[in-house]
Design a protein around this motif. Structure first.
Motif, PDB file in Angstrom:
ATOM      1  N   VAL A  31     -49.103 -76.280 126.582  1.00  0.00           N
ATOM      2  CA  VAL A  31     -49.826 -76.262 125.312  1.00  0.00           C
ATOM      3  C   VAL A  31     -50.603 -77.556 125.134  1.00  0.00           C
ATOM      4  N   GLY A  32     -50.017 -78.662 125.624  1.00  0.00           N
ATOM      5  CA  GLY A  32     -50.650 -79.974 125.478  1.00  0.00           C
ATOM      6  C   GLY A  32     -52.049 -79.994 126.063  1.00  0.00           C
ATOM      7  N   ALA A  33     -52.216 -79.383 127.233  1.00  0.00           N
ATOM      8  CA  ALA A  33     -53.528 -79.398 127.880  1.00  0.00           C
ATOM      9  C   ALA A  33     -54.551 -78.653 127.042  1.00  0.00           C
ATOM     10  N   VAL A  34     -54.131 -77.526 126.463  1.00  0.00           N
ATOM     11  CA  VAL A  34     -55.046 -76.774 125.599  1.00  0.00           C
ATOM     12  C   VAL A  34     -55.363 -77.614 124.361  1.00  0.00           C
ATOM     13  N   SER A  35     -54.333 -78.276 123.797  1.00  0.00           N
ATOM     14  CA  SER A  35     -54.512 -79.076 122.580  1.00  0.00           C
ATOM     15  C   SER A  35     -55.590 -80.127 122.744  1.00  0.00           C
ATOM     16  N   ARG A  36     -55.709 -80.655 123.960  1.00  0.00           N
ATOM     17  CA  ARG A  36     -56.602 -81.791 124.170  1.00  0.00           C
ATOM     18  C   ARG A  36     -58.036 -81.393 124.470  1.00  0.00           C
ATOM     19  N   LEU A  37     -58.308 -80.103 124.558  1.00  0.00           N
ATOM     20  CA  LEU A  37     -59.693 -79.693 124.837  1.00  0.00           C
ATOM     21  C   LEU A  37     -60.569 -80.119 123.668  1.00  0.00           C
ATOM     22  N   PRO A  38     -61.672 -80.846 123.935  1.00  0.00           N
ATOM     23  CA  PRO A  38     -62.537 -81.257 122.835  1.00  0.00           C
ATOM     24  C   PRO A  38     -63.367 -80.070 122.332  1.00  0.00           C
TER      25      PRO A  38
ATOM     26  N   GLY B  36     -56.458 -76.023 133.479  1.00  0.00           N
ATOM     27  CA  GLY B  36     -56.894 -77.221 134.182  1.00  0.00           C
ATOM     28  C   GLY B  36     -58.330 -77.088 134.667  1.00  0.00           C
ATOM     29  N   GLU B  37     -58.638 -75.937 135.269  1.00  0.00           N
ATOM     30  CA  GLU B  37     -60.004 -75.692 135.758  1.00  0.00           C
ATOM     31  C   GLU B  37     -60.998 -75.699 134.608  1.00  0.00           C
ATOM     32  N   LEU B  38     -60.605 -75.026 133.520  1.00  0.00           N
ATOM     33  CA  LEU B  38     -61.483 -74.938 132.353  1.00  0.00           C
ATOM     34  C   LEU B  38     -61.760 -76.341 131.812  1.00  0.00           C
ATOM     35  N   ALA B  39     -60.684 -77.130 131.653  1.00  0.00           N
ATOM     36  CA  ALA B  39     -60.839 -78.481 131.103  1.00  0.00           C
ATOM     37  C   ALA B  39     -61.757 -79.309 131.982  1.00  0.00           C
ATOM     38  N   ALA B  40     -61.578 -79.191 133.301  1.00  0.00           N
ATOM     39  CA  ALA B  40     -62.389 -79.978 134.228  1.00  0.00           C
ATOM     40  C   ALA B  40     -63.862 -79.587 134.119  1.00  0.00           C
ATOM     41  N   ARG B  41     -64.104 -78.279 134.062  1.00  0.00           N
ATOM     42  CA  ARG B  41     -65.488 -77.811 133.992  1.00  0.00           C
ATOM     43  C   ARG B  41     -66.137 -78.235 132.663  1.00  0.00           C
ATOM     44  N   LEU B  42     -65.393 -78.063 131.578  1.00  0.00           N
ATOM     45  CA  LEU B  42     -65.938 -78.424 130.259  1.00  0.00           C
ATOM     46  C   LEU B  42     -66.246 -79.910 130.226  1.00  0.00           C
TER      47      LEU B  42
ATOM     48  N   TRP C  19     -63.745 -70.296 119.162  1.00  0.00           N
ATOM     49  CA  TRP C  19     -63.436 -71.578 119.813  1.00  0.00           C
ATOM     50  C   TRP C  19     -64.672 -72.178 120.457  1.00  0.00           C
ATOM     51  N   LYS C  20     -65.336 -73.024 119.721  1.00  0.00           N
ATOM     52  CA  LYS C  20     -66.594 -73.586 120.229  1.00  0.00           C
ATOM     53  C   LYS C  20     -66.314 -74.753 121.156  1.00  0.00           C
ATOM     54  N   LEU C  21     -65.823 -74.423 122.334  1.00  0.00           N
ATOM     55  CA  LEU C  21     -65.384 -75.447 123.283  1.00  0.00           C
ATOM     56  C   LEU C  21     -66.436 -75.785 124.321  1.00  0.00           C
ATOM     57  N   VAL C  22     -67.495 -74.961 124.414  1.00  0.00           N
ATOM     58  CA  VAL C  22     -68.442 -75.134 125.505  1.00  0.00           C
ATOM     59  C   VAL C  22     -69.620 -76.000 125.045  1.00  0.00           C
ATOM     60  N   PRO C  23     -69.757 -77.190 125.619  1.00  0.00           N
ATOM     61  CA  PRO C  23     -70.804 -78.120 125.174  1.00  0.00           C
ATOM     62  C   PRO C  23     -72.197 -77.528 125.324  1.00  0.00           C
ATOM     63  N   ASN C  24     -73.053 -77.940 124.430  1.00  0.00           N
ATOM     64  CA  ASN C  24     -74.436 -77.506 124.460  1.00  0.00           C
ATOM     65  C   ASN C  24     -75.182 -78.383 125.461  1.00  0.00           C
ATOM     66  N   GLU C  25     -75.568 -77.791 126.566  1.00  0.00           N
ATOM     67  CA  GLU C  25     -76.165 -78.604 127.621  1.00  0.00           C
ATOM     68  C   GLU C  25     -77.634 -78.907 127.354  1.00  0.00           C
ATOM     69  N   LYS C  26     -78.272 -78.042 126.558  1.00  0.00           N
ATOM     70  CA  LYS C  26     -79.699 -78.238 126.324  1.00  0.00           C
ATOM     71  C   LYS C  26     -79.924 -79.260 125.216  1.00  0.00           C
TER      72      LYS C  26
ATOM     73  N   ALA D  31     -68.452 -70.874 135.868  1.00  0.00           N
ATOM     74  CA  ALA D  31     -67.141 -71.488 136.067  1.00  0.00           C
ATOM     75  C   ALA D  31     -66.284 -71.371 134.809  1.00  0.00           C
ATOM     76  N   VAL D  32     -66.925 -71.566 133.672  1.00  0.00           N
ATOM     77  CA  VAL D  32     -66.198 -71.467 132.401  1.00  0.00           C
ATOM     78  C   VAL D  32     -65.703 -70.038 132.210  1.00  0.00           C
ATOM     79  N   LYS D  33     -66.627 -69.117 132.474  1.00  0.00           N
ATOM     80  CA  LYS D  33     -66.262 -67.707 132.276  1.00  0.00           C
ATOM     81  C   LYS D  33     -65.094 -67.325 133.170  1.00  0.00           C
ATOM     82  N   LYS D  34     -65.173 -67.824 134.405  1.00  0.00           N
ATOM     83  CA  LYS D  34     -64.135 -67.490 135.373  1.00  0.00           C
ATOM     84  C   LYS D  34     -62.795 -68.062 134.931  1.00  0.00           C
TER      85      LYS D  34
END
Lengths: 590, 542
Positions: free
Chosen positions: B30-37, B211-217, B163-170, B186-189
């Motif tokens: 749960v901790g890893a999910v908690s820390r997602l910005p 872990g993969e999601l956090a790294a990609r984000l 959950w607006k976790l995916v940064p706006n790249e543009k 990658a995020v979708k996967k």
């Protein structure tokens, strides 16, 4: 300190002086001031800032009260002060309060506050004072100016402020304030049999709603109330057949690929969905909601009642890229909510058939051959009875859920404009002004929106009325070059805003570009310009508040004195007392 | 250590244990999910905070059925259908319950239950049709709309749609995307793998996917928006709950101070001072954490002042305590500290960090003004407590306790501090106003009430100079004068409208029940003291 006695043997003037200087009087003044101010804040929250300014803060009695306070301070400090170090803190503190009062006096009597609004690329050399005034000018130049004791933004309120113009022989009376003046259509009996109208009452869920309809008056022929749409129409002969909801056939949404080769059609009824393949992609479309008269209220979609002027359908396409909500408009086929956000895969077209949007529940009142009032009802799309309408007799509709009674039938009416206050918001703040001739007889009245000028004729004289703040010219000009608003990331909430302006002063030969931001005002030639707010639009208009305050420095000096004084008084007494003792010793020794 | 202090230490140790509340699917990180910005509501925050806000909004409390908020959101997201039937949407307004035909004792409703309630549908239809400004609706309608929003927020949790976790790249300052709207493969996967693993009860697969999601984000994030230390700090702040801990310490210190008057004093007194200082230390740490997270002084809304004022009380009181070693300061301040911090958890104020409106931003004078004036409130509250203490000792000993003179002396010292801080605080308010609006005094309700508060304490100091009031008068007056402070601090924001209204929240016309409880309590205190004082005067005459 010594207790205060007022021996009866002293002459009255001395006793009065002693009372004015006494601490008991101070305590009374402090408590009384606290009570007055507490009441004032309640008045303010109920009646607005203008009212409390007029009734308390600017009232003569309050200033006399503050005068008494000042006398007590002066007298008390003078009487109690000794040239000893331990009195130093006491003296400085009270001197500080006196200086603050002096500053306040200067600000009140010689300070100006106002607002300068500069549209993009415009130049301004004046600003408008914050105090709203009503100015009445007679043709010969006779003029009165009245303080409008209400701030724009207050709720609807009755006023009674008047001023006399002796030469014109008139009294100007300001009697009403409305924050949102609007002119609304109303009907009056009369006219040559045109625009027949009914006043009715609709009873639904135990409460009565009054309304009126007039045939031939735009926007007043049909009204939607609760589940029922009510219409008044003229006809000749027998009661015409109602339009049927199913007669016109279904509305459809057509999705086609960009080349227009493949397409799919789906019936536009709420909740309907269909799977299909376009351009090799498997998609699913779902109808979320249909609208006869689409409107957007903030972020919410609304279906406004009335004729279907802007038919639309909200739908959702689900595919490998996720869900995409969108809207198709029958009248604006090129408009898409996703335009520019996502690459389009297909074109959407909404085919809307007017009859299909006929309301399911409708009551029509028929004015037949300009003689007889009859009705027909349709419930759930099916005819549900018809007959004659009798004034005052209740019709039960939808199994008695709704009662409908025609209160009054008017065979012919005139449409008039009636002033109404549409809301509590200051969309169009206006005052009502009456001009009453001294000699008696008919006066005249007019609604005067803020910032506007109106002319009013009484006794053959044309008077000019203006409702706004005083105008103050400044000896330089400001031009708005650019207004910038920053928002918090990912939100619509303002974080900060600033105006880039060009200052031009011909007298002093200055010409430069400056930035005025939230916390960095522009100080120039005694005027201070603050970034106060802005008016959004195609280009921004900046609103700067302006002040010129000769009381600023006395007030600041008073602040500093008071702070130092309190520190000395509460925490430096032991040290100061030692200095006194040292001095006394020295004096004794001499 | 004697047995009593041993007991205190044990309960203290238990209270200080931080950590995650255990529950639900085994072995999920749960901790890893908690820390997602996540960019939400104008600021980047950890998912943990979003979860707390969301769960509090829906259920009325951060913890529902003893579940960690992040765990709960994961469950709702991946097992949505089950959660539409679980009664979890808070309903607490009685008239609304009556209107919807819900029993009085029911506290939660299921989303499906609400949406299918025909009376609710009718009410919502009416409100939609009326199309009024939501802020101006009557209370009942407001509560209906609130219920509607609670249900929508719950629905928004389905498959992580909100959950607006995916940064706006543009666009760096643009809105972030929800996971379900992401176009990044990658995020979708990773999110797909998370979903599958969760549903398949595969904890290690889930953790790997997170872990993969956090790294990609992280790779997608622009550094200027997200600060990993701050995110970590915010998660820790909410998990550690510093104010809860310091309030427990304050209460224990209070009990120790209380016992130090009967038990052989030295040791117990030392323990009391130690506990009070420990509580104060954690309190200070909590405030520092909060400031670091928000990047501003922690006094920008009523909730934050409810953390700051007890800090000020203990700052003054413990300073005096260390100087005078008088017990009364510590006794009063630890009680007030414990009470106000506990209260801050119970009042319906938003305890999270939120962005500021433009005028309140980055203004040096504003920060000094608010810090000073709230220290004034703190000193005033200390006077209130010591006023009660004086009256309590007076009534208990029928007016003849030797300590009364001392308490009176200390009370007067606290009054001087109050006058100084409310006085300078009001002055600094003038300086700030002049900087921001070009007018140092505008008879704004909040500043007027600060002046009224000051006038009250000035009346006390002046009355003491001419001996118009003694110990009893000073105690009673400091209780009465504090009611002005309460109104200035809390009441103005809610009952009077003015420039400071953005410091408070919305103005509402209804008086919270706590105010009535408080009024009755103070009424009783004053009545009992007055009766006792009259009896004392009578005895003194005879």
């Amino acid at each position: 300190m010594a207790s205060e006695q007022t021996p009866a043997t002293l002459p009255l003037s001395k006793r009065l002086f002693q009372f004015v200087c006494s601490i008991r009087f101070t305590i009374f003044l402090l408590v009384a001031l606290a009570i007055i101010l507490a009441v004032a804040t309640v008045i303010e929250s109920r009646e607005g800032t203008g009212a409390v300014q007029m009734k308390v803060y600017r009232a003569v009695w309050f200033n006399i009260f503050l005068g008494g306070f000042t006398l007590n301070l002066l007298g008390g400090t003078y009487k109690r002060f000794r040239w000893l170090w331990i009195y130093f803190g006491f003296g400085v503190t009270h001197l500080g309060v006196l200086t603050i009062l002096l500053g306040a006096f200067l600000t009140r009597n010689f300070g100006i506050e106002g607002q300068m609004t500069i549209p993009q690329d415009a130049t301004r050399e004046h600003f408008v004072g914050n105090d709203d005034k009503l100015s009445v000018t007679a043709p010969d130049g006779e003029n009165v100016s009245l303080f409008v004791p209400i701030d724009r933004g207050s709720k609807q309120k009755d006023l009674w402020v008047s001023a006399h113009l002796p030469k014109a022989g008139l009294t100007a009376v300001m009697d009403k304030y409305w924050p949102d003046l609007e002119f609304e259509q109303a009907i009056e009996p009369g006219g040559a049999g045109e625009n027949p109208a009914v006043e009715f009452v609709l009873t639904a869920m135990g409460s009565d709603v009054n309304g009126w309809l007039a045939a031939g008056v735009s926007g007043k022929e049909e009204i939607a109330m609760g589940p029922m749409t009510i219409r008044l129409a003229e006809a000749s002969g027998p009661i015409p057949a109602e339009l049927s909801a199913s007669a016109a056939g279904p509305n459809v949404l057509v999705l086609s690929d960009l080349a227009g080769k493949e397409s799919v059609e789906i019936t536009a009824t709420d909740g309907n969905s269909k799977e299909f393949t376009i351009g090799g992609k498997k998609l699913k479309v779902m109808i979320r909601q249909t609208f006869g008269n689409f409107s957007m209220d903030g972020k919410d979609f609304n279906d406004r009642p009335g004729a279907p002027e802007n038919p639309a359908v909200a739908y959702l396409v689900e595919g490998p890229d996720g869900k995409t909500p969108d809207i198709a408009f029958a009248n604006y086929p090129d408009f898409s909510l996703q335009h520019g956000k996502k690459q389009a895969l297909f074109k959407a077209r909404y085919h809307f058939k007017a009859g299909a949007h006929e309301p399911d529940n409708r009551l029509t009142l028929w004015w037949l051959d300009k003689k007889k009032l009859a009705y027909s009802v349709r419930v759930g799309g099916k005819p549900a009875g018809s007959g004659d309408v009798v004034e005052g007799k209740r019709l039960d509709l939808m199994n008695g859920r709704i009662g409908f009674t025609v209160k009054k039938l008017m065979k012919g009416t005139r449409v008039v404009q009636k002033a109404v206050n549409a809301s509590d918001e200051a969309r169009n703040p206006s005052i009502h002004v009456k001009l009453v001739p001294d000699a008696g007889g008919e006066g005249a009245g007019v609604w005067l929106p803020w910032g506007e000028q109106r002319e009013l004729s009484v006794n053959g004289k044309k008077l000019t009325l203006l409702y706004r703040g005083d105008r103050y010219d400044v000896p330089f000009s400001l031009k708005l070059l650019k207004f910038k608003e920053d928002k918090y990331p990912g939100s619509m909430q303002s974080a900060t805003y600033e105006s880039k302006v060009k200052l031009e002063d011909k007298e002093l030969g200055r010409n430069e570009e400056l930035v005025i931001s939230m916390n960095e005002p522009l100080l120039y030639r005694g005027y201070t310009f603050f970034q106060s707010s802005f008016i959004p639009g195609e280009s921004y208009t900046t609103v700067l508040s302006v002040s010129r305050d000769p009381g600023k420095w006395p007030t600041y000096i008073g602040y500093i004195l008071m702070t130092i004084g309190m520190l000395l008084m509460f925490y430096a007494k032991p040290f100061l007392a030692r200095w006194d003792q040292a001095r006394l010793k020295k004096e004794k020794a001499q | 250590m004697n047995s009593r202090s041993w007991l205190l230490s044990v309960s203290l140790a238990v209270a200080l244990l931080p950590g995650f509340v255990a529950g639900a699917p085994q072995g999920i990180d749960v901790g890893a999910v908690s820390r997602l910005p996540m960019l939400d509501n104008g600021r980047v925050k950890p998912f943990d905070t979003y979860a707390r806000e969301t769960v509090r909004f829906i259920t009325g409390g951060e913890v529902f059925q003893k579940r960690d908020p992040v765990e709960l959101l994961l469950e709702i997201a991946f097992d949505f259908n089950k959660w539409t039937d679980v009664p979890l949407v808070s309903i607490d307004f009685l008239p609304l319950k009556e209107k919807l035909g819900v029993k009085r004792e029911v506290k939660f409703l299921g989303a499906a239950e609400i949406v299918n309630n025909s009376k609710y549908q009718a009410l919502m239809d009416e409100i939609r049709k009326a199309g009024k400004d939501p802020d101006k609706l009557p209370r009942l309608e407001k509560e209906v709309v609130l219920l509607y929003h609670r249900v929508s927020v719950l629905e928004n949790q389905m498959e992580g749609q909100g959950w607006k976790l995916v940064p706006n790249e543009k666009d760096v300052t643009g809105a972030w995307l929800a996971l379900s709207d992401a176009s990044d493969e990658a995020v979708k996967k990773a999110f797909g793998a998370m979903t599958t693993a969760y549903r398949g009860n595969d904890a290690s697969g889930f953790n790997r996917a997170v872990g993969e999601l956090a790294a990609r984000l992280k790779a997608m994030t622009k550094t200027e928006l997200v600060n990993a230390t701050t995110i970590e700090r915010e998660v820790w702040y909410h998990r550690f709950r510093p104010f809860e801990k310091s309030s427990i310490l304050y209460v224990l210190a209070f009990l120790a101070f209380l016992m130090s008057s009967t038990v052989p004093p030295r040791r117990m007194y030392k323990l009391a001072v130690f506990l009070a200082l420990a509580g104060f230390g954690i309190h200070a740490y909590g405030i520092a954490l909060r400031s670091l997270i928000s990047g501003r002084a922690p006094v920008s809304n009523v909730y934050e002042t409810m953390l700051w004022v007890p800090f000020g009380i203990n700052l003054f009181a413990l300073t005096f305590e260390l100087v005078h070693r008088a017990r009364y300061f510590g006794l009063t301040a630890t009680f007030l500290g414990g009470a106000i911090l506990t209260l801050s958890d119970f009042v319906s104020l938003d305890p999270y960090v939120s962005p500021l409106v433009p005028v309140l931003r980055s203004n040096y004078w504003l920060i000094i003004h608010v810090l000073t004036i709230t220290l004034g409130y703190a000193a005033a509250t200390l006077c209130l407590g010591m006023g009660h203490l004086w009256l309590g000792v007076f009534v208990w000993n029928k007016g003849t306790a030797p300590s009364l003179k001392n308490i009176e002396k200390y009370l007067y010292q606290a009054i001087q501090v109050t006058v100084f801080f409310i006085g300078t605080g009001t002055i600094l308010g003038g300086v700030w106003a002049n900087q921001s609006w070009g007018r140092y005094w505008g008879w704004d309700p909040k500043e007027t009430w600060a002046l009224i508060s000051l006038l009250g304490y000035l009346a006390i100091t002046h009355a003491r100079i001419v001996n118009a009031i003694g110990g009893f008068g000073t105690a009673v007056a400091s209780i009465l004068a504090w009611q002005n402070v309460l109104f200035c601090w809390y009441g103005v924001n809610y009952f009077l409208v003015g420039l400071h209204s953005y410091a408070g929240g919305e103005t509402s016309a209804y008086v919270p029940w706590q105010v009535w409880v408080w009024t009755v309590f103070e009424g009783i205190v004053l009545f009992v003291s007055w009766t006792s004082y009259k009896a004392y005067l009578k005895r003194a005459q005879e």
